[in-house]
Design an enzyme around this catalytic site. Structure first.
Site, PDB file in Angstrom:
ATOM      1  N   ASP A  66       0.852  -1.197   0.000  1.00 42.97           N
ATOM      2  CA  ASP A  66       0.000   0.000   0.000  1.00 42.97           C
ATOM      3  C   ASP A  66       0.882   1.239   0.000  1.00 42.97           C
ATOM      4  O   ASP A  66       1.670   1.447   0.937  1.00 42.97           O
ATOM      5  CB  ASP A  66      -0.903  -0.030   1.240  1.00 42.97           C
ATOM      6  CG  ASP A  66      -1.815   1.179   1.303  1.00 42.97           C
ATOM      7  OD1 ASP A  66      -2.469   1.463   0.296  1.00 42.97           O
ATOM      8  OD2 ASP A  66      -1.846   1.849   2.348  1.00 42.97           O
ATOM      9  N   THR A  99      -3.218   5.496  -4.047  1.00 41.04           N
ATOM     10  CA  THR A  99      -2.100   6.220  -3.402  1.00 41.04           C
ATOM     11  C   THR A  99      -0.795   5.994  -4.159  1.00 41.04           C
ATOM     12  O   THR A  99       0.010   6.903  -4.280  1.00 41.04           O
ATOM     13  CB  THR A  99      -1.937   5.751  -1.944  1.00 41.04           C
ATOM     14  OG1 THR A  99      -1.880   4.332  -1.916  1.00 41.04           O
ATOM     15  CG2 THR A  99      -3.089   6.208  -1.087  1.00 41.04           C
ATOM     16  N   THR A 100      -0.583   4.773  -4.677  1.00 45.21           N
ATOM     17  CA  THR A 100       0.640   4.488  -5.444  1.00 45.21           C
ATOM     18  C   THR A 100       0.564   5.180  -6.801  1.00 45.21           C
ATOM     19  O   THR A 100       1.530   5.816  -7.235  1.00 45.21           O
ATOM     20  CB  THR A 100       0.826   2.965  -5.624  1.00 45.21           C
ATOM     21  OG1 THR A 100       0.760   2.342  -4.341  1.00 45.21           O
ATOM     22  CG2 THR A 100       2.155   2.652  -6.265  1.00 45.21           C
ATOM     23  N   ASP A 392      -9.159  -0.250   1.945  1.00 42.24           N
ATOM     24  CA  ASP A 392      -9.113   0.443   0.647  1.00 42.24           C
ATOM     25  C   ASP A 392     -10.358   0.128  -0.176  1.00 42.24           C
ATOM     26  O   ASP A 392     -10.981   1.031  -0.749  1.00 42.24           O
ATOM     27  CB  ASP A 392      -7.863   0.018  -0.141  1.00 42.24           C
ATOM     28  CG  ASP A 392      -6.592   0.672   0.402  1.00 42.24           C
ATOM     29  OD1 ASP A 392      -6.702   1.427   1.386  1.00 42.24           O
ATOM     30  OD2 ASP A 392      -5.505   0.419  -0.145  1.00 42.24           O
TER      31      ASP A 392
END
Length: 535
Positions: A66, A99-100, A392
């Site tokens: 994550d 997020t990545t 998530d």
């Protein structure tokens, strides 16, 4: 006199540091690109994990892919890198996923900007081109979005596809169908409130991930007091945060002198009487279950048992808050006015066994949408990562229930946006066109990295995908199970429109902000003054 005016003047305090123009810009680019390179190997369904070892004495181990968790755990000193770390936290808070992607896209934009600045193109021209590119990319994404909000069956299928797509890049990928159904069921129970606080996640070691399940009700990982009823029906619950441990002598900051042990016994009796009065005041609320955030000592526990009231102690603060939310009660600290206290209600409280542990199960709670997800797994690291993955998925689904539009994943949306940006660049005169081309190139890097991480020939796959989009096959993306390109609508690779839009806007804004920098000024460190008056 002229030579005097040309002498360099240092206006900063001693110890302060300044980086100017090209040096400052290069320092920002290197920091941001390094952050992007750190997390990009975790992108996509075949992305790898990172092991994070804590700096404490115990050196806690976290295994995760994550982006937000990785960036939160590493301490960065570079200011531009800190901007990207903060941006990934915002993405996590705002939509829960991507997020990545947002970090990698911002880093790729800055990698392209570095090449343009080396060609002597001014940062403001690059920014102007990027802004126009962001606008057309956003409009293209909006046009490509599909909305099944009015069709219940299709929308539920969309939610399942989104959950599967989100989980396919996580630890839960091998059981994604099981967890996708579980997550969709939990979110649909929330109806339109979208309050994820009503979904409680409990982690229990043992079994395997596939043994995880959704329980309709609320589970509290605590024990019921001794000699108290273990099962109650039609329960009135008083949820409190109050001291129930004053049956021992507690006289702080003062000295009590007594001439015999009998006097000590008198003080103890007075303490006991105070506690007895407090318990009686609590019982006047007409309750049959008392839940306290703090400890309940033996004497009050005995009094509750005698009155046939179930007493549960030391329920942690988040547990008490969530319990108050789902049972419809309020947390109370004083008990003088029972008519003003809002009690919680539920149909049944009983003990249940999960693995080797006993938990308290609340069913038929006032907030009907409340539920508990019980995660099982072999190690604590697996359970922690499973919780992050599920969180998530739940966040993305909750966002999709509010904003029902969806887009196709697998690099499809990025290629779609890159195509319209390239078309705009071909129609734009001047240096701004070069900036737009660089923006399109950065967007195409996301499917490239996804293919690289899976071990496929990214140059060939991305070229095929680009050609397919030029032919008007706008639903085509990367099929990472076969290592080919395919129709994402048939494969069910769907993502939330909200997540994709946030990735585009956040990455463009963060990259623009870093690109504007031409000076980095570091304050002088505070001097350590020796302590002349130690304790």
């Amino acid at each position: 006199m002229a030579s005097l005016s040309m002498a360099p003047v240092n206006i900063f305090r001693q110890g302060a540091d300044e980086e100017k123009a090209e040096t400052a810009r290069l320092s920002s680019f290197i920091g941001a690109i390094a952050i992007g390179d750190l997390v990009k190997s975790t992108l996509g369904p075949k992305g790898m994990d990172k092991i994070l070892i804590g700096g404490g004495r115990e050196g806690t181990v976290t295994v995760t892919n994550d982006g937000a968790t990785i960036l939160k755990a590493i301490g960065v000193d570079n200011p531009a890198a800190k901007v990207l770390v903060d941006m990934s936290k915002t993405q996590d808070d705002e939509v829960g996923d991507g997020t990545t992607s947002v970090t990698v896209l911002a880093a790729e934009l800055l990698r392209e900007a570095e090449l343009l600045i080396a060609k002597k193109i001014h940062p403001q021209i690059i920014i102007s081109g990027w802004r126009k590119a962001t606008h057309v990319a956003r409009e293209a994404l909006k046009e490509a979005a599909v909305d099944h909000g009015n069709d219940q069956v299709k929308f539920q299928e969309d939610l399942l596809n989104i959950a599967r797509t989100t989980l396919s890049s996580k630890l839960l990928t091998h059981h994604k169908d099981h967890f996708a159904k579980l997550a969709v069921e939990a979110v649909l129970r929330l109806k339109s409130s979208g309050n994820l606080e009503a979904i409680h996640v409990i982690k229990k070691l043992g079994g395997s991930l596939i043994d995880s399940y959704l329980d309709e009700g609320f589970l509290l990982d605590k024990k019921i007091g001794v000699n108290q009823p273990k099962r109650l029906e039609n329960v009135n619950i008083l949820i409190a945060n109050t001291g129930m441990d004053t049956d021992k002598i507690k006289i702080f900051g003062s000295r009590v002198r007594v001439d015999s042990t009998a006097k000590v016994a008198e003080i103890e009796m007075a303490e006991k009487e105070k506690m007895k009065e407090k318990v009686e005041r609590i019982l006047k609320h007409g309750i049959n279950c008392f839940i306290n955030r703090q400890l309940i000592y033996n004497y009050p526990e005995q009094l509750f048992a005698a009155a046939g009231v179930m007493a549960i102690e030391h329920a942690d603060f988040s547990g008490v808050e969530r319990l108050a939310l789902v049972t419809g009660g309020e947390i109370t600290s004083t008990f003088d006015h029972p008519e003003l206290v809002k009690l919680g209600h539920c149909r049944l409280i009983e003990e249940v066994m999960i693995g080797e542990d006993t938990l308290i199960h609340f069913s038929g709670v006032a907030m009907g949408e409340a539920c508990t997800v019980v995660l099982r797994g072999a190690t604590q690291q697996i359970l922690d990562e499973a919780e992050r993955s599920l969180h998530d998925a739940l966040c993305v689904l909750a966002q999709t229930v509010k904003e029902t539009r969806t887009v196709y994943g697998g690099g499809c949306s990025e290629m779609l946006m890159a195509k319209v940006v390239t078309d705009l660049a071909l129609r734009t005169p001047g240096k701004e066109a070069v900036a737009m081309e660089s923006f399109a190139k950065a967007l195409r890097m996301l499917p490239t990295i996804i293919a690289d991480n899976a071990g496929y020939d990214s140059a060939d796959l991305v070229a095929q995908l680009r050609a397919a989009h030029q032919e008007g096959k706008t639903k085509f993306g990367l099929n990472m199970t076969q290592g080919t390109i395919g129709d994402m609508s048939e494969l069910g690779v769907t993502e939330s429109f909200q997540v994709k839009r946030q990735v585009l806007l956040s990455a463009a804004e963060a990259a623009e902000m870093i690109l504007r920098v031409d000076n980095i000024i570091k304050a002088a460190p505070r001097k350590r003054v020796p302590d002349h008056h130690p304790c």
